[in-house]
Motif scaffolding. Structure first.
Motif, PDB file in Angstrom:
ATOM      1  N   TYR A   1       0.815  -1.065   0.034  1.00  0.00           N
ATOM      2  CA  TYR A   1      -0.061  -0.041  -0.054  1.00  0.00           C
ATOM      3  C   TYR A   1       0.913   1.297  -0.060  1.00  0.00           C
ATOM      4  O   TYR A   1       0.795   1.947  -0.825  1.00  0.00           O
ATOM      5  CB  TYR A   1      -0.859   0.053   1.113  1.00  0.00           C
ATOM      6  CG  TYR A   1      -1.629   1.046   1.467  1.00  0.00           C
ATOM      7  CD1 TYR A   1      -2.860   1.572   0.459  1.00  0.00           C
ATOM      8  CD2 TYR A   1      -1.554   2.054   2.382  1.00  0.00           C
ATOM      9  CE1 TYR A   1      -3.171   2.811   0.464  1.00  0.00           C
ATOM     10  CE2 TYR A   1      -2.207   3.447   2.742  1.00  0.00           C
ATOM     11  CZ  TYR A   1      -3.276   3.636   1.676  1.00  0.00           C
ATOM     12  OH  TYR A   1      -3.806   4.900   1.890  1.00  0.00           O
TER      13      TYR A   1
ATOM     14  N   GLN B   1     -16.633   5.050   2.375  1.00  0.00           N
ATOM     15  CA  GLN B   1     -15.503   4.892   1.549  1.00  0.00           C
ATOM     16  C   GLN B   1     -15.468   3.783   0.682  1.00  0.00           C
ATOM     17  O   GLN B   1     -15.065   2.675   1.268  1.00  0.00           O
ATOM     18  CB  GLN B   1     -14.190   5.224   2.165  1.00  0.00           C
ATOM     19  CG  GLN B   1     -12.950   5.517   1.422  1.00  0.00           C
ATOM     20  CD  GLN B   1     -11.721   5.513   2.006  1.00  0.00           C
ATOM     21  OE1 GLN B   1     -11.155   4.351   2.239  1.00  0.00           O
ATOM     22  NE2 GLN B   1     -11.054   6.623   2.568  1.00  0.00           N
TER      23      GLN B   1
ATOM     24  N   LYS C   1     -13.922   0.917  -1.895  1.00  0.00           N
ATOM     25  CA  LYS C   1     -12.788   0.786  -2.623  1.00  0.00           C
ATOM     26  C   LYS C   1     -13.148   0.438  -3.840  1.00  0.00           C
ATOM     27  O   LYS C   1     -13.745  -0.539  -4.279  1.00  0.00           O
ATOM     28  CB  LYS C   1     -12.319  -0.516  -1.575  1.00  0.00           C
ATOM     29  CG  LYS C   1     -11.714  -0.051  -0.337  1.00  0.00           C
ATOM     30  CD  LYS C   1     -10.618   0.755  -0.489  1.00  0.00           C
ATOM     31  CE  LYS C   1     -10.333   1.644   0.890  1.00  0.00           C
ATOM     32  NZ  LYS C   1      -9.608   2.682   0.769  1.00  0.00           N
TER      33      LYS C   1
ATOM     34  N   ASP D   1     -12.835   5.822  -3.388  1.00  0.00           N
ATOM     35  CA  ASP D   1     -11.444   5.631  -3.204  1.00  0.00           C
ATOM     36  C   ASP D   1     -10.799   4.624  -4.262  1.00  0.00           C
ATOM     37  O   ASP D   1     -10.808   3.516  -3.835  1.00  0.00           O
ATOM     38  CB  ASP D   1     -10.998   5.629  -1.684  1.00  0.00           C
ATOM     39  CG  ASP D   1      -9.419   5.391  -1.331  1.00  0.00           C
ATOM     40  OD1 ASP D   1      -8.586   5.727  -2.423  1.00  0.00           O
ATOM     41  OD2 ASP D   1      -9.076   5.461  -0.454  1.00  0.00           O
TER      42      ASP D   1
ATOM     43  N   ASN E   1      -7.488   4.459  -4.813  1.00  0.00           N
ATOM     44  CA  ASN E   1      -6.254   3.824  -4.129  1.00  0.00           C
ATOM     45  C   ASN E   1      -5.413   3.894  -5.246  1.00  0.00           C
ATOM     46  O   ASN E   1      -4.549   2.779  -5.444  1.00  0.00           O
ATOM     47  CB  ASN E   1      -6.431   2.730  -3.408  1.00  0.00           C
ATOM     48  CG  ASN E   1      -6.855   2.793  -2.140  1.00  0.00           C
ATOM     49  OD1 ASN E   1      -8.185   2.358  -1.696  1.00  0.00           O
ATOM     50  ND2 ASN E   1      -6.534   3.378  -1.201  1.00  0.00           N
TER      51      ASN E   1
ATOM     52  N   GLU F   1     -11.267  10.070  -4.462  1.00  0.00           N
ATOM     53  CA  GLU F   1     -10.081   9.841  -3.617  1.00  0.00           C
ATOM     54  C   GLU F   1      -9.013   9.153  -4.770  1.00  0.00           C
ATOM     55  O   GLU F   1      -9.273   8.162  -4.867  1.00  0.00           O
ATOM     56  CB  GLU F   1     -10.314   9.194  -2.391  1.00  0.00           C
ATOM     57  CG  GLU F   1      -9.002   9.230  -1.458  1.00  0.00           C
ATOM     58  CD  GLU F   1      -9.456   8.766   0.198  1.00  0.00           C
ATOM     59  OE1 GLU F   1     -10.391   9.184   0.203  1.00  0.00           O
ATOM     60  OE2 GLU F   1      -8.279   8.190   0.586  1.00  0.00           O
TER      61      GLU F   1
ATOM     62  N   ASP G   1      -4.734  11.202  -0.919  1.00  0.00           N
ATOM     63  CA  ASP G   1      -4.099  10.498   0.215  1.00  0.00           C
ATOM     64  C   ASP G   1      -2.850  10.102   0.106  1.00  0.00           C
ATOM     65  O   ASP G   1      -1.653  10.454   0.561  1.00  0.00           O
ATOM     66  CB  ASP G   1      -5.211   9.313   0.528  1.00  0.00           C
ATOM     67  CG  ASP G   1      -4.894   8.407   1.626  1.00  0.00           C
ATOM     68  OD1 ASP G   1      -3.824   8.354   2.305  1.00  0.00           O
ATOM     69  OD2 ASP G   1      -5.720   7.358   1.984  1.00  0.00           O
ATOM     70  N   GLU G   2      -2.630   8.849  -0.874  1.00  0.00           N
ATOM     71  CA  GLU G   2      -1.220   8.086  -0.984  1.00  0.00           C
ATOM     72  C   GLU G   2      -0.218   9.305  -1.419  1.00  0.00           C
ATOM     73  O   GLU G   2       0.937   9.474  -1.113  1.00  0.00           O
ATOM     74  CB  GLU G   2      -1.133   7.098  -1.977  1.00  0.00           C
ATOM     75  CG  GLU G   2      -1.824   5.790  -1.368  1.00  0.00           C
ATOM     76  CD  GLU G   2      -3.362   5.838  -1.667  1.00  0.00           C
ATOM     77  OE1 GLU G   2      -4.016   6.981  -1.903  1.00  0.00           O
ATOM     78  OE2 GLU G   2      -3.781   4.705  -1.726  1.00  0.00           O
TER      79      GLU G   2
ATOM     80  N   ASN H   1      -5.744  13.128   3.305  1.00  0.00           N
ATOM     81  CA  ASN H   1      -5.655  12.346   4.406  1.00  0.00           C
ATOM     82  C   ASN H   1      -4.383  12.135   4.985  1.00  0.00           C
ATOM     83  O   ASN H   1      -3.430  11.785   4.461  1.00  0.00           O
ATOM     84  CB  ASN H   1      -6.140  10.804   3.523  1.00  0.00           C
ATOM     85  CG  ASN H   1      -6.332   9.807   4.555  1.00  0.00           C
ATOM     86  OD1 ASN H   1      -5.621   9.612   5.499  1.00  0.00           O
ATOM     87  ND2 ASN H   1      -7.416   8.928   4.303  1.00  0.00           N
TER      88      ASN H   1
ATOM     89  N   LYS I   1      -2.447  10.209   7.727  1.00  0.00           N
ATOM     90  CA  LYS I   1      -2.387   9.036   8.350  1.00  0.00           C
ATOM     91  C   LYS I   1      -1.155   8.981   9.404  1.00  0.00           C
ATOM     92  O   LYS I   1      -0.076   9.243   8.849  1.00  0.00           O
ATOM     93  CB  LYS I   1      -2.072   7.785   7.361  1.00  0.00           C
ATOM     94  CG  LYS I   1      -3.401   7.387   6.595  1.00  0.00           C
ATOM     95  CD  LYS I   1      -3.215   6.299   5.470  1.00  0.00           C
ATOM     96  CE  LYS I   1      -4.298   5.736   5.228  1.00  0.00           C
ATOM     97  NZ  LYS I   1      -4.837   6.285   4.174  1.00  0.00           N
TER      98      LYS I   1
HETATM   99 MG    MG Z   1      -7.416   6.270   0.787  1.00  0.00          MG
END
Ligand code: MG
Length: 378
Positions: free
Chosen positions: A57, A163, A165, A193, A195, A218, A241-242, A263, A265
């Motif tokens: 991830y 959210q 996937k 999201d 990803n 996202e 996010d990432e 995001n 984390k």
């Molecule tokens: Mg995310």
């Protein structure tokens, strides 16, 4: 007050739903979590947790966390655990990069700071706003109807933010977003999201096909530049996010107006100290946030709760209760959701008491106690 010993424990966290699936066919059945214990010379002990979302991830993996702690810990013995900026500079000087390795140690030192000052960590992170804060539920990637049924069921449990996937086959993803949106009621919020899972032409097709759906998009693509291009071709609210892996990325995203929400984390930034710094910068820049971690159990959930609950509510888009996704409890006193919301403990520190029988024996132990000397990676 000095750090005397640092230990790490390995704990398996099986998933309540059996597995968790997201873009590109990635999935995890049992999360491999590392719980960190920091002992001090005055008898106060703190705990933290790091749990990567599998090895694919972020640039982080469970065994790497433990190997990194064995590498880093000898540099921290004798340091003050409650001078957190100073401790973080020490960690960065001793080990370049690898923020997730440092996260559990930093978290445990916030637990110590809270215990020695008699304050809950959320107070020390800026203050505890309102009675509780809002959570989202992540919906593992399945066929569209199955995901819609999950959303309906979790809605019955009180969640109002979901959210999905996606990041799979774009045609199926369009169906997923449409099927789920039909289950929503006024006030609910839906995030799709990907990803990093779509190429740009796929992302453009999806955002165009769901133009009339009230959905946040996202991290559609892998590269920041690709996400920015999609952001500029859609009217949907946009989450990164990432791509948001530090202060530099945050400043760039703000300058480009590349996201409406970012995001944060905890382990992605390297612990509560740096996640708080990022959180405070976002508040100053007027940028809303989801505050969470890559994954985890009771201790991560407690740390998330302290950072989320100390965030001004208008800036907190959502947060996560990871301990409700897994079947193993690693600590007493952790927060639990109530109707899709959660509250940080007001006990000193993180407010948790680890279940040492669940943690078992440490797999890394560095430092000087009566029983143990030197470093060992078992
Ligand atoms: Mg995310």
């Amino acid at each position: 007050m000095k750090i005397q010993q640092i230990s790490a424990y390995q704990v398996d966290l099986p998933l309540l739903e059996g597995s968790y699936k997201w873009s590109g066919g990635k999935s995890v059945d049992i999360f491999d979590s590392t719980i960190v214990q920091v002992d001090t010379d005055n008898g106060v002990t703190g705990f933290g947790e790091v749990c990567p979302l599998g090895p694919f991830y972020l640039p982080a993996y469970a065994k790497g966390c433990r190997a990194g702690i064995a590498e880093l810990a000898p540099h921290l013995i004798g340091e003050s655990p409650i001078q957190l900026e100073r401790l973080n500079r020490k960690m960065d000087a001793a080990l370049k990069g690898h923020p997730y390795v440092k996260s559990g140690i930093d978290m445990a030192c916030w637990d110590i700071l809270g215990k020695v000052t008699g304050q809950p960590v959320c107070f020390l992170l800026g203050g505890r706003y309102e009675d509780d804060f809002v959570l989202y539920r992540a919906i593992s990637q399945e066929l569209p109807e199955a995901m819609a049924a999950r959303v309906a069921a979790y809605r019955e449990e009180g969640y109002r933010r979901f959210q999905l996937k996606v990041g799979g086959n774009p045609d199926t993803d369009i169906e997923r977003i449409r099927a789920v949106s039909e289950k929503l009621r006024p006030g609910d919020k839906l995030v799709a999201d990907a990803n990093t899972g779509w190429l740009m032409h796929e992302a453009v097709r999806v955002v165009r096909a769901v133009q009339q759906v009230d959905v946040y998009i996202e991290q559609p693509c892998l590269a920041y530049s690709e996400c920015l291009a999609i952001r500029n071709r859609t009217s949907h609210p946009f989450v990164l996010d990432e791509s948001i892996d530090g202060i530099e990325a945050l400043l760039r995203a703000k300058a480009d107006l590349a996201a409406d929400i970012v995001n944060i984390k905890i382990s992605k930034f390297g612990g509560l100290t740096k996640a708080r710094q990022a959180r405070d910068l976002c508040v100053s820049m007027g940028l809303a946030m989801t505050i969470e971690d890559s994954w985890g159990g009771d201790i991560t959930t407690a740390a998330i709760a302290h950072l989320a609950h100390s965030t001004p509510p208008e800036f907190l888009f959502s947060s996560t209760d990871f301990n409700s996704y897994v079947t193993v409890s690693t600590a007493e006193g952790a927060p639990h959701r109530d109707q899709g919301r959660m509250a940080a403990s007001v006990a000193p520190g993180l407010g948790i008491r680890p279940r040492m029988d669940v943690l078992g024996k440490p797999v890394v132990q560095v430092g000087h106690s009566r029983k143990v000397r030197g470093a060992a990676l078992v």
